[in-house]
Motif scaffolding. Structure first.
Motif, PDB file in Angstrom:
ATOM      1  N   ASP A  62       0.826  -1.214   0.000  1.00 46.85           N
ATOM      2  CA  ASP A  62       0.000   0.000   0.000  1.00 46.85           C
ATOM      3  C   ASP A  62       0.857   1.260   0.000  1.00 46.85           C
ATOM      4  O   ASP A  62       0.535   2.245  -0.675  1.00 46.85           O
ATOM      5  N   GLU A  63       1.947   1.251   0.753  1.00 46.83           N
ATOM      6  CA  GLU A  63       2.842   2.416   0.779  1.00 46.83           C
ATOM      7  C   GLU A  63       3.500   2.641  -0.582  1.00 46.83           C
ATOM      8  O   GLU A  63       3.638   3.786  -1.037  1.00 46.83           O
ATOM      9  N   LEU A  64       3.884   1.534  -1.237  1.00 45.12           N
ATOM     10  CA  LEU A  64       4.454   1.661  -2.579  1.00 45.12           C
ATOM     11  C   LEU A  64       3.437   2.239  -3.558  1.00 45.12           C
ATOM     12  O   LEU A  64       3.760   3.127  -4.354  1.00 45.12           O
ATOM     13  N   ALA A  65       2.208   1.742  -3.481  1.00 45.28           N
ATOM     14  CA  ALA A  65       1.151   2.237  -4.370  1.00 45.28           C
ATOM     15  C   ALA A  65       0.887   3.716  -4.123  1.00 45.28           C
ATOM     16  O   ALA A  65       0.725   4.491  -5.076  1.00 45.28           O
ATOM     17  N   ASP A  66       0.874   4.136  -2.855  1.00 44.27           N
ATOM     18  CA  ASP A  66       0.674   5.551  -2.533  1.00 44.27           C
ATOM     19  C   ASP A  66       1.829   6.404  -3.058  1.00 44.27           C
ATOM     20  O   ASP A  66       1.617   7.482  -3.605  1.00 44.27           O
ATOM     21  N   ALA A  67       3.050   5.916  -2.883  1.00 45.17           N
ATOM     22  CA  ALA A  67       4.219   6.662  -3.356  1.00 45.17           C
ATOM     23  C   ALA A  67       4.162   6.816  -4.875  1.00 45.17           C
ATOM     24  O   ALA A  67       4.486   7.888  -5.404  1.00 45.17           O
ATOM     25  N   LEU A  68       3.748   5.761  -5.573  1.00 49.93           N
ATOM     26  CA  LEU A  68       3.620   5.857  -7.022  1.00 49.93           C
ATOM     27  C   LEU A  68       2.519   6.842  -7.426  1.00 49.93           C
ATOM     28  O   LEU A  68       2.701   7.623  -8.353  1.00 49.93           O
TER      29      LEU A  68
END
Length: 72
Positions: A62-68
């Motif tokens: 989820d953090e990766l998706a938010d960062a993207l």
């Protein structure tokens, strides 16, 4: 006179009974879900790497998706 299904050696099943009425876990479905999550995380990680996002190894999916999402 008609015999009951049980007396004739047949099993009587209720219509609409849930397939996992015992609460047992479908292991194949759990494995498929696990593999799908791993593939999704890998793909998201690869996209994050191409975008140059730092700290990816410490981020959740989820953090990766938010960062993207915020990077674009």
């Amino acid at each position: 006179m008609e015999q009951a299904a049980e007396q004739r050696g047949e099993t009587a099943e209720k219509e609409g009974a849930a397939p996992n009425a015992t609460g047992a876990v479908d292991l194949i479905e759990a494995l498929r879900a696990s593999v799908d999550r791993a593939r999704s995380l890998k793909a998201t990680g690869e996209k994050a790497a191409k975008a140059g996002i730092r700290g990816r190894s410490h981020m959740t999916h989820d953090e990766l998706a938010d960062a993207l999402a915020h990077r674009r």
